[in-house]
Design a protein around this motif. Structure first.
Motif, PDB file in Angstrom:
ATOM      1  N   ARG A   1       3.021  13.778 -34.060  1.00  0.00           N
ATOM      2  CA  ARG A   1       4.066  12.962 -34.673  1.00  0.00           C
ATOM      3  C   ARG A   1       5.418  13.167 -33.996  1.00  0.00           C
ATOM      4  NH1 ARG A   1       2.168  14.558 -40.612  1.00  0.00           N
ATOM      5  NH2 ARG A   1       0.339  13.250 -40.719  1.00  0.00           N
ATOM      6  N   VAL A   2       5.710  14.400 -33.598  1.00  0.00           N
ATOM      7  CA  VAL A   2       6.989  14.684 -32.948  1.00  0.00           C
ATOM      8  C   VAL A   2       7.060  13.980 -31.601  1.00  0.00           C
ATOM      9  CG1 VAL A   2       8.434  16.507 -31.968  1.00  0.00           C
ATOM     10  CG2 VAL A   2       7.296  16.869 -34.162  1.00  0.00           C
ATOM     11  N   ASP A   3       5.986  14.033 -30.827  1.00  0.00           N
ATOM     12  CA  ASP A   3       5.962  13.356 -29.529  1.00  0.00           C
ATOM     13  C   ASP A   3       6.104  11.845 -29.687  1.00  0.00           C
ATOM     14  OD1 ASP A   3       5.708  15.712 -28.101  1.00  0.00           O
ATOM     15  OD2 ASP A   3       3.509  15.662 -28.196  1.00  0.00           O
ATOM     16  N   LYS A   4       5.440  11.277 -30.669  1.00  0.00           N
ATOM     17  CA  LYS A   4       5.557   9.841 -30.922  1.00  0.00           C
ATOM     18  C   LYS A   4       6.989   9.474 -31.283  1.00  0.00           C
ATOM     19  CE  LYS A   4       0.827   9.129 -32.503  1.00  0.00           C
ATOM     20  NZ  LYS A   4      -0.008   8.814 -33.656  1.00  0.00           N
ATOM     21  N   PHE A   5       7.627  10.301 -32.102  1.00  0.00           N
ATOM     22  CA  PHE A   5       9.011  10.044 -32.486  1.00  0.00           C
ATOM     23  C   PHE A   5       9.927  10.113 -31.268  1.00  0.00           C
ATOM     24  CE2 PHE A   5      13.209  11.536 -33.735  1.00  0.00           C
ATOM     25  CZ  PHE A   5      13.548  10.617 -34.696  1.00  0.00           C
ATOM     26  N   ARG A   6       9.745  11.135 -30.457  1.00  0.00           N
ATOM     27  CA  ARG A   6      10.591  11.287 -29.270  1.00  0.00           C
ATOM     28  C   ARG A   6      10.392  10.140 -28.286  1.00  0.00           C
ATOM     29  NH1 ARG A   6       9.844  17.773 -28.565  1.00  0.00           N
ATOM     30  NH2 ARG A   6      11.396  18.344 -30.123  1.00  0.00           N
ATOM     31  N   GLN A   7       9.162   9.668 -28.126  1.00  0.00           N
ATOM     32  CA  GLN A   7       8.904   8.545 -27.223  1.00  0.00           C
ATOM     33  C   GLN A   7       9.552   7.267 -27.755  1.00  0.00           C
ATOM     34  OE1 GLN A   7       4.676   8.344 -26.864  1.00  0.00           O
ATOM     35  NE2 GLN A   7       4.550   9.950 -25.321  1.00  0.00           N
ATOM     36  N   ARG A   8       9.468   7.060 -29.035  1.00  0.00           N
ATOM     37  CA  ARG A   8       9.984   5.840 -29.631  1.00  0.00           C
ATOM     38  C   ARG A   8      11.511   5.790 -29.604  1.00  0.00           C
ATOM     39  NH1 ARG A   8       7.794   4.654 -35.345  1.00  0.00           N
ATOM     40  NH2 ARG A   8       5.957   4.171 -34.122  1.00  0.00           N
ATOM     41  N   TYR A   9      12.164   6.905 -29.890  1.00  0.00           N
ATOM     42  CA  TYR A   9      13.611   6.908 -30.043  1.00  0.00           C
ATOM     43  C   TYR A   9      14.373   7.600 -28.913  1.00  0.00           C
ATOM     44  CZ  TYR A   9      12.517   5.189 -34.650  1.00  0.00           C
ATOM     45  OH  TYR A   9      12.041   4.438 -35.684  1.00  0.00           O
ATOM     46  N   SER A  10      13.732   7.869 -27.810  1.00  0.00           N
ATOM     47  CA  SER A  10      14.430   8.515 -26.701  1.00  0.00           C
ATOM     48  C   SER A  10      14.925   7.511 -25.672  1.00  0.00           C
ATOM     49  CB  SER A  10      13.515   9.533 -26.023  1.00  0.00           C
ATOM     50  OG  SER A  10      12.457   8.860 -25.365  1.00  0.00           O
ATOM     51  N   SER A  11      14.842   6.234 -25.953  1.00  0.00           N
ATOM     52  CA  SER A  11      15.295   5.215 -25.004  1.00  0.00           C
ATOM     53  C   SER A  11      16.810   5.266 -24.857  1.00  0.00           C
ATOM     54  CB  SER A  11      14.847   3.819 -25.453  1.00  0.00           C
ATOM     55  OG  SER A  11      15.516   3.467 -26.635  1.00  0.00           O
ATOM     56  N   THR A  12      17.322   4.694 -23.799  1.00  0.00           N
ATOM     57  CA  THR A  12      18.759   4.758 -23.500  1.00  0.00           C
ATOM     58  C   THR A  12      19.585   3.855 -24.408  1.00  0.00           C
ATOM     59  OG1 THR A  12      18.476   3.064 -21.829  1.00  0.00           O
ATOM     60  CG2 THR A  12      18.362   5.366 -21.110  1.00  0.00           C
ATOM     61  N   GLN A  13      18.974   2.956 -25.146  1.00  0.00           N
ATOM     62  CA  GLN A  13      19.750   2.034 -25.985  1.00  0.00           C
ATOM     63  C   GLN A  13      20.459   2.768 -27.131  1.00  0.00           C
ATOM     64  OE1 GLN A  13      16.965  -0.780 -27.476  1.00  0.00           O
ATOM     65  NE2 GLN A  13      16.108   0.578 -28.996  1.00  0.00           N
ATOM     66  N   PHE A  14      20.011   3.958 -27.494  1.00  0.00           N
ATOM     67  CA  PHE A  14      20.650   4.701 -28.579  1.00  0.00           C
ATOM     68  C   PHE A  14      21.654   5.725 -28.075  1.00  0.00           C
ATOM     69  CE2 PHE A  14      16.542   3.402 -30.440  1.00  0.00           C
ATOM     70  CZ  PHE A  14      17.043   2.620 -31.455  1.00  0.00           C
ATOM     71  N   ARG A  15      21.737   5.917 -26.780  1.00  0.00           N
ATOM     72  CA  ARG A  15      22.675   6.887 -26.213  1.00  0.00           C
ATOM     73  C   ARG A  15      24.011   6.214 -25.934  1.00  0.00           C
ATOM     74  NH1 ARG A  15      18.507   9.785 -22.085  1.00  0.00           N
ATOM     75  NH2 ARG A  15      17.163  10.573 -23.698  1.00  0.00           N
ATOM     76  N   ARG A  16      25.058   6.964 -26.027  1.00  0.00           N
ATOM     77  CA  ARG A  16      26.407   6.437 -25.783  1.00  0.00           C
ATOM     78  C   ARG A  16      26.894   6.827 -24.429  1.00  0.00           C
ATOM     79  NH1 ARG A  16      29.545   6.701 -31.457  1.00  0.00           N
ATOM     80  NH2 ARG A  16      27.850   5.899 -32.657  1.00  0.00           N
TER      81      ARG A  16
END
Length: 85
Positions: free
Chosen positions: A70-85
């Motif tokens: 579950r942790v890996d799935k979460f990191r893959q889903r939300y680690s994209s650059t669109q959420f980084r500033r």
């Protein structure tokens, strides 16, 4: 108080399955399992996933218990650059 309307309040053993930590307290929770405690008495047993012994907020340490990725799935889903500033 009305008689016979309150649940039974008794000593119960809670077991944290992630670190095999056990503690005894009083509760009204119902359980089918029992365990023999160090004093030789048998108490109802409640198995829990996390307690103050294994939770990072209480221990000050990060412990990730990931049995299904579950942790890996979460990191893959939300680690994209669109959420980084």
């Amino acid at each position: 108080m009305k008689p016979d309307i309150h649940p039974e309040y008794r000593e119960v053993v809670f077991q944290d399955l992630s670190c095999d930590f056990k503690f005894i307290t009083r509760s009204t929770i119902k359980t089918k399992e029992t365990i023999k405690w160090a004093d030789g008495k048998e108490y109802p047993l409640v198995k829990i996933e996390i307690s103050s012994e294994s939770h990072p907020f209480y221990t000050g340490q990060q412990k990730i218990i990931d049995t299904q990725g579950r942790v890996d799935k979460f990191r893959q889903r939300y680690s994209s650059t669109q959420f980084r500033r």
